[in-house]
Design an enzyme around this catalytic site. Structure first.
Site: not given
Length: 125
Positions: A102, A104
Site C-alpha cells: 500500500r 497512502c
C-alpha cells in the site's frame, strides 16, 4: 487483450476512463470515491463514513471483475488530510485483511472535494 470492467453497483466514471481494466489475470481498478451509486451523491460526513462507502465501491468493482478483497496485491490511498490516517486505517483494515502492499498519501484536493479515494490492483484467479 484488454477487457473493461463496468458495473452499475459502483459509481460510473466521472471522466474519460473505465472503472477497471483487466489484462491477463490482473485487475487495474480506477480510484473509487464515496459516491453512492444509487443516488450519485457523496455519502458520509466524515472520513469514517466516506471510507466505508469507498470500500463498498471498491468491492463492487472487484466483484464485477471476478475477484475479491483477498486477491488485492496493491492499494493506493489518497487522503485529503493526513490527520484522518488513523480513522481511515480503522475502516481499511476491516476490508483488506490480507494486508496488501500500500501507498497512502495526503493530497491537496480530491474530486468533488471528498475526503478519500482508493485504487487497487488485484489478481483474478
Amino acid at each position: 487483450m484488454l477487457k473493461k470492467v463496468a458495473t452499475d453497483k459502483a459509481p460510473a466514471a466521472i471522466g474519460p476512463y473505465s472503472q477497471g481494466i483487466i489484462v491477463d489475470k490482473m485487475l487495474f481498478a480506477s480510484g473509487q470515491i464515496p459516491i453512492d451509486p444509487s443516488t450519485g451523491e457523496i455519502t458520509g460526513e466524515d472520513i469514517t463514513g466516506q471510507a466505508e462507502q469507498v470500500m463498498k465501491n471498491v468491492g463492487e468493482v472487484l466483484k464485477a471483475a471476478g475477484t475479491e478483497y483477498a486477491n488485492v496485491v496493491k492499494t493506493t490511498c489518497f487522503l485529503a488530510e493526513m490527520a484522518d490516517f488513523a480513522a481511515f486505517n480503522a475502516v481499511y483494515e476491516k476490508y483488506f485483511t490480507e494486508k496488501p502492499a500500500r501507498s497512502c498519501v495526503a493530497v491537496k484536493q480530491l474530486p468533488k472535494d471528498v475526503l478519500c479515494e482508493v485504487e487497487v490492483i488485484a489478481h483474478i484467479e
